[in-house]
Design an enzyme around this catalytic site. Structure first.
Site, mmCIF file in Angstrom:
data_model
loop_
_atom_site.group_PDB
_atom_site.id
_atom_site.type_symbol
_atom_site.label_atom_id
_atom_site.label_comp_id
_atom_site.label_asym_id
_atom_site.label_seq_id
_atom_site.Cartn_x
_atom_site.Cartn_y
_atom_site.Cartn_z
ATOM 1 N N ASP A 51 0.855 -1.190 0.000
ATOM 2 C CA ASP A 51 0.000 0.000 0.000
ATOM 3 C C ASP A 51 0.894 1.244 0.000
ATOM 4 O OD1 ASP A 51 0.935 0.230 2.628
ATOM 5 O OD2 ASP A 51 -0.843 -0.754 3.454
ATOM 6 N N ASP A 53 1.534 5.208 1.461
ATOM 7 C CA ASP A 53 1.215 6.253 2.434
ATOM 8 C C ASP A 53 1.782 7.565 1.911
ATOM 9 O OD1 ASP A 53 0.218 4.292 4.310
ATOM 10 O OD2 ASP A 53 2.290 3.746 4.701
ATOM 11 N N ASP A 132 9.721 5.395 12.906
ATOM 12 C CA ASP A 132 10.327 4.335 13.707
ATOM 13 C C ASP A 132 11.717 3.920 13.238
ATOM 14 O OD1 ASP A 132 9.192 3.232 11.426
ATOM 15 O OD2 ASP A 132 8.282 1.517 12.443
HETATM 16 P P1 ATP Z 1 3.953 -2.161 5.664
HETATM 17 O O1 ATP Z 1 4.610 -2.615 4.423
HETATM 18 O O2 ATP Z 1 3.807 -3.227 6.699
HETATM 19 O O3 ATP Z 1 2.682 -1.340 5.459
HETATM 20 P P2 ATP Z 1 5.000 0.354 6.577
HETATM 21 O O4 ATP Z 1 6.420 0.775 6.841
HETATM 22 O O5 ATP Z 1 4.266 1.125 5.514
HETATM 23 O O6 ATP Z 1 5.033 -1.193 6.292
HETATM 24 P P3 ATP Z 1 2.872 1.087 8.351
HETATM 25 O O7 ATP Z 1 2.434 0.362 9.578
HETATM 26 O O8 ATP Z 1 1.957 1.143 7.177
HETATM 27 O O9 ATP Z 1 4.255 0.435 7.948
HETATM 28 O O10 ATP Z 1 3.280 2.542 8.803
HETATM 29 C C1 ATP Z 1 3.554 3.588 7.862
HETATM 30 C C2 ATP Z 1 4.742 4.412 8.337
HETATM 31 O O11 ATP Z 1 4.395 5.085 9.552
HETATM 32 C C3 ATP Z 1 5.991 3.594 8.662
HETATM 33 O O12 ATP Z 1 6.780 3.411 7.516
HETATM 34 C C4 ATP Z 1 6.677 4.437 9.709
HETATM 35 O O13 ATP Z 1 7.446 5.436 9.087
HETATM 36 C C5 ATP Z 1 5.525 5.111 10.432
HETATM 37 N N1 ATP Z 1 5.157 4.406 11.673
HETATM 38 C C6 ATP Z 1 4.233 3.414 11.806
HETATM 39 N N2 ATP Z 1 4.134 3.011 13.084
HETATM 40 C C7 ATP Z 1 5.010 3.758 13.779
HETATM 41 C C8 ATP Z 1 5.375 3.851 15.165
HETATM 42 N N3 ATP Z 1 4.813 3.043 16.052
HETATM 43 N N4 ATP Z 1 6.313 4.758 15.513
HETATM 44 C C9 ATP Z 1 6.866 5.582 14.597
HETATM 45 N N5 ATP Z 1 6.583 5.544 13.298
HETATM 46 C C10 ATP Z 1 5.662 4.660 12.885
HETATM 47 MG MG MG Z 2 2.150 0.867 4.958
#
Ligand code: ATP
Ligand code: MG
Length: 423
Positions: A51, A53, A132
């Protein structure tokens, strides 16, 4: 900022039409906007992002004004969901870490330092700092094809390294779920954990107990339903987080060695199903992971004179209640777990009179699969699974048919509206 700009260029087709549209629209309204986070990390690794963001300097209200189909959600983090065709793009406003806040702004921390609210807006650079992991703090402008990397995320992707941003202890205290995220990405991407990122986990694992069970269950789904559950479980175990996440019951068993083989087999079967794009249900995996504890507890009850079926029923109740102290397992899954367990002694009886009823049971297939795992890992004789395999061959139309009947039943229509009293 210039030294943070990278030359990497992705094609427009690498992004979803929705992501491109959202970035373009925000920019057309005079805002900064970037695709951010996991999508850029995945593109650098040559993987298709699951997805997209978007991060922007527009506030949630300003974002809403740019789109017809936008909804502000969340309290802890306000985010905006923008619907673009079938896609939902998650749009967040640049935020800054709470330490840097002038007094009176909207970030709040609990006594242990955990962030309760984090809605203080900032610049892109500040936004990168509060994410993170370095590999998740990458921003890509789909119009100019510039990649912005303030924290060495590209180098960490190249080195296959998971590194928390800032001081690991502080960042875990602010949000203990970050420890789970570190291990999830470590297992899923097969990256090494940077030494300080890893070292601080042992000391802070207990902080997961402060996290509401509903959030932990959401994280559990991300950890275990994504096709990498086996390596994830091992890593959580290695770092002592599995019991913080699922309770002591998840390691409890009559025979630790065999229970561990059963769990690993259930996890790797689940991963195989995800790889084959077959459906997976959290109920089966949860039933398998907590089975050794349930079996042990049922054995204790039957040693005290209870007969096997009610003993299993009480044990199931007890283990689900214990698991729910940690994970807010929705009722539809916890009831299914208990059915899967309740069916174990009933399958063992192999009573011809009960064959059709049991085959038709909604959770028969899952219960049969658990029986197979038990036979494979616990040296049980396979007479029972042969019996039920033959029964399924004989009556394939019955298997799980109770579910069909329920699903086919006519849906109750909307309740008739009550007429206002004075009409
Ligand atoms: P995925 O492929 O699992 O969606 P993702 O990195 O996009 O991985 P998400 O859970 O969709 O993970 O979160 C989007 C973004 O928000 C992350 O890439 C990170 O930068 C930030 N993020 C998410 N959770 C946290 C957290 N608990 N603390 C700090 N930043 C976070
Ligand atoms: Mg994501």
């Amino acid at each position: 900022m210039t030294e943070a700009l990278q030359k990497t260029r992705f094609a427009s087709e690498d992004f979803s039409p929705g992501a491109l549209q959202v970035v373009e629209r925000l920019q057309a309204h005079g805002h900064e906007a970037y695709v951010v986070g996991g999508a850029i990390r995945d593109l650098l690794l040559g993987n298709r992002p699951k997805d997209f963001d978007v991060a922007t300097d527009a506030t949630p209200e300003q974002i809403k004004q740019c789109f017809r189909n936008a909804r502000i959600i969340g309290k802890r983090f306000q985010i905006v969901h923008v619907r673009a065709g079938r896609e939902i793009i998650e749009v967040t406003t640049f935020r800054r870490g709470h330490e840097a806040n002038p007094a009176g702004q909207a970030a709040q921390a609990s006594q242990s330092g955990r962030l309760l609210r984090d809605n203080v807006y900032g610049t892109l650079k500040e936004d990168a700092q509060r994410r993170d992991l370095t590999i998740n703090a990458l921003y890509y402008d789909t119009s100019t094809h510039q990649l912005i990397d303030h924290l060495g995320g590209c180098a960490d992707v190249a080195d296959r390294s998971i590194r928390i941003i800032g001081d690991p202890a502080d960042r875990y205290r602010e949000d203990p779920v970050r420890m789970l995220r570190v291990l999830r990405f470590g297992a899923r991407l097969q990256f090494e954990l940077a030494s300080d990122t890893a070292a601080a986990i042992a000391e802070h694992g207990h902080l997961l107990r402060d996290i509401p069970p509903a959030r932990l269950f959401d994280e559990w789904l991300k950890l275990f339903m994504n096709g990498c559950s086996a390596p994830t479980f091992s890593l959580l175990h290695q770092f002592g987080l599995i019991t913080q996440l699922m309770g002591e019951e998840v390691t409890d068993a009559l025979d630790i060695q065999r229970a561990s083989s059963l769990r690993m087999l259930a996890l790797s079967n689940t991963d195989q199903r995800v790889a084959d794009e077959r459906p997976v249900t959290p109920a089966f995996l949860l039933a398998a992971l907590y089975w050794p504890a349930t079996e042990r507890s049922a054995r204790q009850l039957s040693d005290r004179g209870e007969s096997p079926i009610p003993a299993m029923h009480s044990a199931g109740q007890q283990i689900v209640a214990a698991a729910c102290q940690y994970l807010a397992i929705p009722k539809r899954f916890s009831l299914a777990m208990r059915d899967i367990w309740d069916l174990q002694p009933r399958l063992e009886r192999m009573q011809p009179k009960k064959v059709k009823d049991l085959l038709a049971h909604r959770w028969f297939r899952a219960a049969f699969d658990l029986r197979l795992l038990r036979e494979e890992t616990h040296d049980l004789d396979n007479q029972c699974s042969h019996f039920w395999a033959a029964a399924q061959k004989q009556h394939p139309e019955l298997v799980g048919s109770a579910r069909q009947r329920r699903d086919d039943a006519p849906r109750r229509g909307p309740r008739p509206r009550r007429r206002p009293r004075n009409a």
